[in-house]
Design an enzyme around this catalytic site. Structure first.
Site: not given
Length: 267
Positions: A37-38, A40, A42-43, A45, A60, A151
């Site tokens: 799904l996404g 970034g 961080f890794g 999702v 996540k 955030d």
């Protein structure tokens, strides 16, 4: 294609080697990756389904363990706040799989950015009012346990039910205990960054209130209320609208930053 046994044995697999159709072995079941799904820094999702269940989840997948464990600890605090009532994303479990940290969340619909900001028409004020009420309730719940989200932005507010305008606050990767906020903390993306963060002033949960105000302004105007290419441009635009703060308030703020000495002279 990797089998479940392959995944268990291959400890050198990196997070970005995961592909659709692969499996994640959790504490409460085995999850199959349907699609991503996404992505970034961080890794990733991933939308996943649990074997033997029709339910889908958002997992996540964080590279390494420190960032994932930090978010999990924050979510454990939030879990006691009744996420549905307080418009906070619900966490089901977390587990470490190979060299990845996986946090299993409820699967939500679309973010405010994807569902509203891409529309040609501006968001009606009655919808903005409902969204504001729900997110203010979320911030009140977080304040009750001394947590700041740090955030809040259009991408981190998602619809649980698009038709009924039910939103939830997501992504607590940068969340902190309010008492741990300091001028050294890197929080908030520029369009939603509070002036006290830019100026290096003492911080508290009000940084979230500022960010929420920016979100609501974006929905109303259809654009960011202040330029955000540089922090200087942002502050300059704020001063043009609100004016300079009074000298007295600046002195009070500075005095709070200087701690009085507790030392006394010896006789």
């Amino acid at each position: 294609f990797l089998t479940i046994n392959d995944l268990k044995g291959n400890r050198k697999m990196e997070v970005f080697e995961l592909m659709e159709g692969h499996y994640l072995v959790g504490n409460q079941g085995i999850y199959k990756v349907l699609k991503f799904l996404g992505e970034g820094s961080f890794g990733k999702v991933a939308k996943c389904t649990k074997l033997g269940s029709p339910e889908c989840y958002a997992i996540k997948i964080v590279k390494g363990s420190w960032a994932g464990e930090k978010e999990f600890k924050m979510m454990k605090l939030i879990k006691d706040l009744h996420p549905d009532e307080n418009h906070l994303i619900k966490m089901y479990e977390w587990f470490q799989f190979q060299n990845m940290t996986c946090i299993v969340y409820e699967l939500l619909d679309k973010s405010l950015h994807d569902s509203l900001m891409n529309e040609t028409q501006l968001v009606h004020l009655c919808f903005i009012r409902v969204i504001a009420q729900q997110l203010l309730k979320a911030l009140k719940a977080l304040k009750s346990i001394g947590v700041a989200h740090c955030d809040i932005k259009l991408d981190n507010i998602m619809f649980a039910e698009l038709d009924s305008v039910n939103v939830k606050l997501i992504d607590f990767g940068l969340a902190l205990k309010t008492k741990k906020l300091s001028t050294e903390t890197e929080i908030q993306v520029p369009p939603f960054r509070a002036p006290e963060v830019i100026l290096g002033l003492p911080l508290d949960e009000s940084v979230d209130m500022w960010a929420l105000g920016m979100v609501l302004a974006c929905l109303y105007f259809g654009n960011y209320p202040f330029p955000s290419e540089t922090e200087y441009e942002t502050i300059r635009a704020m001063v043009q609208i609100f004016g300079l703060p009074e000298a007295e308030s600046i002195l009070k703020t500075e005095s709070r930053r200087v701690k009085p000495s507790n030392t006394t002279s010896s006789p």
